[in-house]
Design a protein around this motif. Sequence first.
Motif, mmCIF file in Angstrom:
data_model
loop_
_atom_site.group_PDB
_atom_site.id
_atom_site.type_symbol
_atom_site.label_atom_id
_atom_site.label_comp_id
_atom_site.label_asym_id
_atom_site.label_seq_id
_atom_site.Cartn_x
_atom_site.Cartn_y
_atom_site.Cartn_z
ATOM 1 N N LEU A 5 0.623 -1.179 -0.131
ATOM 2 C CA LEU A 5 -0.096 -0.142 -0.080
ATOM 3 C C LEU A 5 0.721 1.100 -0.120
ATOM 4 O O LEU A 5 1.579 1.389 0.852
ATOM 5 N N HIS A 7 0.771 5.124 0.098
ATOM 6 C CA HIS A 7 -0.443 6.325 0.534
ATOM 7 C C HIS A 7 0.552 7.675 0.595
ATOM 8 O O HIS A 7 1.684 7.821 0.653
ATOM 9 N N TRP A 22 -3.660 7.130 -2.669
ATOM 10 C CA TRP A 22 -3.315 5.820 -2.133
ATOM 11 C C TRP A 22 -3.390 4.583 -3.341
ATOM 12 O O TRP A 22 -4.170 4.901 -4.088
ATOM 13 N N LEU A 24 -3.194 0.377 -3.750
ATOM 14 C CA LEU A 24 -2.743 -0.714 -3.306
ATOM 15 C C LEU A 24 -2.445 -1.549 -4.538
ATOM 16 O O LEU A 24 -3.077 -2.023 -5.526
ATOM 17 N N THR A 25 -1.348 -2.442 -4.401
ATOM 18 C CA THR A 25 -0.974 -3.398 -5.373
ATOM 19 C C THR A 25 -0.913 -4.796 -4.624
ATOM 20 O O THR A 25 -0.523 -5.234 -3.557
ATOM 21 N N ARG A 26 -1.050 -5.874 -5.626
ATOM 22 C CA ARG A 26 -0.944 -7.253 -5.221
ATOM 23 C C ARG A 26 -0.402 -8.132 -6.188
ATOM 24 O O ARG A 26 -0.887 -7.862 -7.571
ATOM 25 N N PRO A 38 -6.478 5.699 3.289
ATOM 26 C CA PRO A 38 -6.894 4.481 3.146
ATOM 27 C C PRO A 38 -7.757 3.651 3.997
ATOM 28 O O PRO A 38 -7.964 3.914 5.088
ATOM 29 N N PHE A 42 -7.811 -2.725 4.973
ATOM 30 C CA PHE A 42 -6.369 -3.228 4.591
ATOM 31 C C PHE A 42 -5.392 -3.629 5.426
ATOM 32 O O PHE A 42 -4.688 -4.491 5.000
ATOM 33 N N VAL A 47 -0.693 -6.071 4.844
ATOM 34 C CA VAL A 47 -0.273 -5.093 3.689
ATOM 35 C C VAL A 47 0.946 -4.284 4.433
ATOM 36 O O VAL A 47 0.984 -3.967 5.467
ATOM 37 N N ARG A 49 3.032 -1.140 4.269
ATOM 38 C CA ARG A 49 2.765 0.508 4.070
ATOM 39 C C ARG A 49 4.016 0.995 3.621
ATOM 40 O O ARG A 49 5.045 0.838 4.399
#
Length: 239
Positions: A5, A7, A22, A24-26, A38, A42, A47, A49
Motif C-alpha cells: 500500500l 499512501h 493511495w 494498493l498493489t498485489r 486508505p 487493508f 499489507v 505500507r
Amino acid sequence: MIPLLLHDATAYTPRRRLDAAWVLTRDGRIEAIGQGTPPDGFDVLGVRRIDCAGKIVAPGFIDLHTHGAGGADFMDGNADAIRTIARAHAAGGTTTWFGSTVAAPLDETIGVIRAAAPRAGRPLDGATLAGIHLEGPFLAHSQCGAHRPEHLRSASPEAIQSLLEALASTETHRITAAPEISGGLDLARAAHARGIHVAIGHSDADLDTVRRALEAGYSHVTHLYSCTSGLRIERGYKT
C-alpha cells in the motif's frame, strides 16, 4: 507476494492526477486506488505500507532501445552487466527495457543473446528485461551511425537463420534493419512469421522500398531521421 500500500502519494493515472492518493498493489498489479485515508480493512490483509510523502507514483517507463547504463554495456554479454543496467534504469523510473545490441561478428552477437535470453521476463535487481533488440548487423553502410561498418552485412539466409534461432528462446524480441540491403525483405518475412517485431532503421530506403518493407512485415521505425534517409524528391518535375 505481500500486498503493498503506497499512501500520501501524488498519483498519475491515464486520465488525471490524484493528490493525497493511495495505491494498493498485489502480485505486481494495481488492485485499488483512491484519495485521502486508505480504508482500515487493508490492515487485516498483512499489507506493507509505504508513506510516499507526496512523491510521484506513476506508470513506469518502457525503454525499447537500451544499449547500457551504470557503466555496463549490453554487449558485455553477462549477468552482472544486465543487472547493472537494470538497476540504473530503474532508478530513473524505467520498469521494463529491451537490451539493444550493436553490429558485431555473428558469434559475438549470438553469445550476447544466449546470455540475456534466460533472464528475459524474469525479476532482476531493477527494471525487467523484456527481451532483446537486435540492432545490427543488417544495416546500411551509408547510415551506419555509431555502428562499425566492418561488422555490417547482408541478410543472407544463413545469417538470418542463425540469429532467429538464437532469439527463439526469448519472451519478446525486436529487430532493427535496413530493408533495402540484400535479404532485408526476407529477414522481415522470416522474423514476422515467428512473431518478432521488425523496424526500419539505419536505412537509406526510398518510398517504394518502404512500401514493400511494410508488406514484408516491417511495422515501425527506429530513431526516425537519425541514421535514416530524409525526405527528398525523386523523379520530380516542374509545372
